[in-house]
Design a protein around this motif. Structure first.
Motif, mmCIF file in Angstrom:
data_model
loop_
_atom_site.group_PDB
_atom_site.id
_atom_site.type_symbol
_atom_site.label_atom_id
_atom_site.label_comp_id
_atom_site.label_asym_id
_atom_site.label_seq_id
_atom_site.Cartn_x
_atom_site.Cartn_y
_atom_site.Cartn_z
ATOM 1 N N TRP A 140 0.862 -1.181 0.000
ATOM 2 C CA TRP A 140 0.000 0.000 0.000
ATOM 3 C C TRP A 140 0.898 1.230 0.000
ATOM 4 C CZ3 TRP A 140 -4.741 -1.227 -1.176
ATOM 5 C CH2 TRP A 140 -5.203 -2.492 -0.855
ATOM 6 N N PRO A 141 0.911 1.940 -1.121
ATOM 7 C CA PRO A 141 1.770 3.120 -1.223
ATOM 8 C C PRO A 141 1.437 4.166 -0.152
ATOM 9 C CG PRO A 141 0.878 2.526 -3.367
ATOM 10 C CD PRO A 141 0.165 1.687 -2.351
ATOM 11 N N ARG A 142 2.460 4.841 0.309
ATOM 12 C CA ARG A 142 2.258 5.915 1.286
ATOM 13 C C ARG A 142 1.882 7.215 0.595
ATOM 14 N NH1 ARG A 142 7.229 3.909 4.755
ATOM 15 N NH2 ARG A 142 7.932 3.660 2.649
ATOM 16 N N ASN A 143 2.499 7.457 -0.567
ATOM 17 C CA ASN A 143 2.150 8.666 -1.312
ATOM 18 C C ASN A 143 0.822 8.444 -2.019
ATOM 19 O OD1 ASN A 143 4.461 10.005 -0.592
ATOM 20 N ND2 ASN A 143 5.607 9.348 -2.400
ATOM 21 N N ASN A 144 -0.065 9.419 -1.867
ATOM 22 C CA ASN A 144 -1.372 9.354 -2.515
ATOM 23 C C ASN A 144 -2.122 8.096 -2.075
ATOM 24 O OD1 ASN A 144 -3.249 10.623 -4.061
ATOM 25 N ND2 ASN A 144 -2.234 10.227 -6.012
#
Length: 134
Positions: A77-81
């Motif tokens: 799960w990406p942290r950015n956006n």
């Protein structure tokens, strides 16, 4: 935080078809003597493209990427956006469940193969389903 130009560029270059995983699976299926069609939309009125289709047996094989389809073992799960990506991946999962339901209601068997699976093992699983339905 908005997605950077580098990330946006990298994501836009992701192949949607004929990925290395798909090609490896197709080679393994072919080696087992199975013949199939690729990238077809076998259900009229349903805008879902199947990666590998066994028309007579009515078996649809989807090759799912761990990131894009939220693999329970390898999803990141990406942290950015983060909100955008979580919504995108959850929408993909919801669509996958809807696709499975629609195909099943039309008499098709759906086989989902994760990109991390061994192509030979996945091909054997597909062969078993196709053989049962012939």
């Amino acid at each position: 935080m908005p997605t950077s130009d580098a990330v946006r560029g990298r994501m836009s270059r992701q192949r949607a078809r004929d990925t290395g995983v798909e090609v490896a699976l197709r080679k393994a299926l072919h080696a087992l003597g199975l013949r199939y069609r690729v990238h077809r939309k076998p259900l009229p009125g349903v805008r879902r493209e199947v990666d590998v289709v066994f028309g007579r047996a009515r078996v649809a094989v989807f090759v799912d990427g761990c990131f894009w389809h939220g693999c329970p073992e390898h999803a990141t799960w990406p942290r950015n956006n983060a909100e955008f990506w979580r919504a995108k991946i959850e929408a993909n999962r919801t669509r996958d469940r809807d696709t499975d339901r629609r195909f099943a209601e039309s008499g098709w068997a759906v086989v989902r193969v994760w990109e991390h699976e061994d192509p030979a093992v996945a091909a054997e699983r597909v062969r078993e389903v196709v053989a049962r339905r012939r």
